[in-house]
Design a protein around this motif. Structure first.
Motif, PDB file in Angstrom:
ATOM      1  N   TYR A  19     -40.395  23.946   8.304  1.00 56.97           N
ATOM      2  CA  TYR A  19     -41.673  23.941   7.601  1.00 56.97           C
ATOM      3  C   TYR A  19     -42.268  25.346   7.638  1.00 56.97           C
ATOM      4  CZ  TYR A  19     -41.393  18.900   8.531  1.00 56.97           C
ATOM      5  OH  TYR A  19     -40.985  17.604   8.619  1.00 56.97           O
ATOM      6  N   ALA A  20     -42.965  25.740   6.599  1.00 60.72           N
ATOM      7  CA  ALA A  20     -43.722  26.986   6.566  1.00 60.72           C
ATOM      8  C   ALA A  20     -45.190  26.657   6.786  1.00 60.72           C
ATOM      9  CB  ALA A  20     -43.545  27.686   5.223  1.00 60.72           C
ATOM     10  N   THR A  21     -45.910  27.570   7.429  1.00 66.53           N
ATOM     11  CA  THR A  21     -47.344  27.371   7.631  1.00 66.53           C
ATOM     12  C   THR A  21     -48.128  28.452   6.902  1.00 66.53           C
ATOM     13  OG1 THR A  21     -47.669  28.793   9.565  1.00 66.53           O
ATOM     14  CG2 THR A  21     -46.806  26.559   9.977  1.00 66.53           C
ATOM     15  N   ASP A  22     -49.417  28.242   6.785  1.00 67.52           N
ATOM     16  CA  ASP A  22     -50.285  29.251   6.180  1.00 67.52           C
ATOM     17  C   ASP A  22     -50.590  30.379   7.163  1.00 67.52           C
ATOM     18  OD1 ASP A  22     -51.896  27.736   7.851  1.00 67.52           O
ATOM     19  OD2 ASP A  22     -53.553  27.599   6.436  1.00 67.52           O
ATOM     20  N   ARG A  23     -49.998  30.335   8.345  1.00 68.28           N
ATOM     21  CA  ARG A  23     -50.142  31.401   9.347  1.00 68.28           C
ATOM     22  C   ARG A  23     -48.959  32.367   9.304  1.00 68.28           C
ATOM     23  NH1 ARG A  23     -51.735  27.894  14.730  1.00 68.28           N
ATOM     24  NH2 ARG A  23     -53.463  26.750  13.797  1.00 68.28           N
ATOM     25  N   ASP A  24     -48.114  32.234   8.280  1.00 69.09           N
ATOM     26  CA  ASP A  24     -46.898  33.034   8.152  1.00 69.09           C
ATOM     27  C   ASP A  24     -45.956  32.792   9.330  1.00 69.09           C
ATOM     28  OD1 ASP A  24     -45.269  34.702   6.641  1.00 69.09           O
ATOM     29  OD2 ASP A  24     -45.887  36.478   7.762  1.00 69.09           O
ATOM     30  N   THR A  25     -45.833  31.505   9.716  1.00 69.85           N
ATOM     31  CA  THR A  25     -44.923  31.094  10.776  1.00 69.85           C
ATOM     32  C   THR A  25     -44.083  29.924  10.287  1.00 69.85           C
ATOM     33  OG1 THR A  25     -46.535  29.554  11.736  1.00 69.85           O
ATOM     34  CG2 THR A  25     -46.523  31.806  12.618  1.00 69.85           C
ATOM     35  N   LEU A  26     -43.084  29.568  11.071  1.00 71.69           N
ATOM     36  CA  LEU A  26     -42.241  28.413  10.787  1.00 71.69           C
ATOM     37  C   LEU A  26     -42.424  27.366  11.869  1.00 71.69           C
ATOM     38  CD1 LEU A  26     -38.879  30.184   9.901  1.00 71.69           C
ATOM     39  CD2 LEU A  26     -40.478  29.143   8.297  1.00 71.69           C
ATOM     40  N   LEU A  27     -42.393  26.107  11.476  1.00 77.08           N
ATOM     41  CA  LEU A  27     -42.325  24.999  12.414  1.00 77.08           C
ATOM     42  C   LEU A  27     -40.938  24.398  12.270  1.00 77.08           C
ATOM     43  CD1 LEU A  27     -45.742  23.201  11.793  1.00 77.08           C
ATOM     44  CD2 LEU A  27     -45.163  24.841  13.580  1.00 77.08           C
ATOM     45  N   VAL A  28     -40.354  23.967  13.383  1.00 79.85           N
ATOM     46  CA  VAL A  28     -39.010  23.417  13.381  1.00 79.85           C
ATOM     47  C   VAL A  28     -39.042  22.011  13.947  1.00 79.85           C
ATOM     48  CG1 VAL A  28     -36.659  23.707  14.225  1.00 79.85           C
ATOM     49  CG2 VAL A  28     -38.053  25.722  13.739  1.00 79.85           C
ATOM     50  N   GLN A  29     -38.489  21.070  13.211  1.00 80.37           N
ATOM     51  CA  GLN A  29     -38.333  19.702  13.696  1.00 80.37           C
ATOM     52  C   GLN A  29     -36.877  19.520  14.072  1.00 80.37           C
ATOM     53  OE1 GLN A  29     -39.571  16.656  10.942  1.00 80.37           O
ATOM     54  NE2 GLN A  29     -38.197  15.158  11.858  1.00 80.37           N
ATOM     55  N   GLY A  30     -36.636  19.057  15.299  1.00 83.38           N
ATOM     56  CA  GLY A  30     -35.271  18.829  15.752  1.00 83.38           C
ATOM     57  C   GLY A  30     -35.254  18.026  17.035  1.00 83.38           C
ATOM     58  N   GLU A  31     -34.079  17.886  17.607  1.00 81.37           N
ATOM     59  CA  GLU A  31     -33.906  17.151  18.848  1.00 81.37           C
ATOM     60  C   GLU A  31     -34.446  17.965  20.026  1.00 81.37           C
ATOM     61  OE1 GLU A  31     -32.448  14.085  19.274  1.00 81.37           O
ATOM     62  OE2 GLU A  31     -32.239  13.892  17.105  1.00 81.37           O
TER      63      GLU A  31
END
Length: 63
Positions: A19-31
């Motif tokens: 996922y991209a955020t409006d903070r210019d960062t990435l979020l990662v969904q995983g195990e």
């Protein structure tokens, strides 16, 4: 924080996803790995994602 789905390994909700955020960062969904042997600060965590997710994001020029 505003979050936008970039790419996933499948079309279901429970798959590794970037996922991209409006903070210019990435979020990662995983195990959440259990037996990694690393010392991680209490305010941080690890997630494990398949390399194919990163390859797919690069192929589609998302990251």
């Amino acid at each position: 924080m505003m979050v936008s789905k970039l790419i996933s390994t499948c079309e279901l909700k429970d798959c590794p996803t970037l996922y991209a955020t409006d903070r210019d960062t990435l979020l990662v969904q995983g195990e959440t790995p259990a037996d990694h042997g690393l010392r991680i600060p209490a305010h941080e965590t690890l997630v494990e994602i398949p390399m194919e997710l990163i390859r797919k994001a690069i192929r589609e020029q998302l990251i």
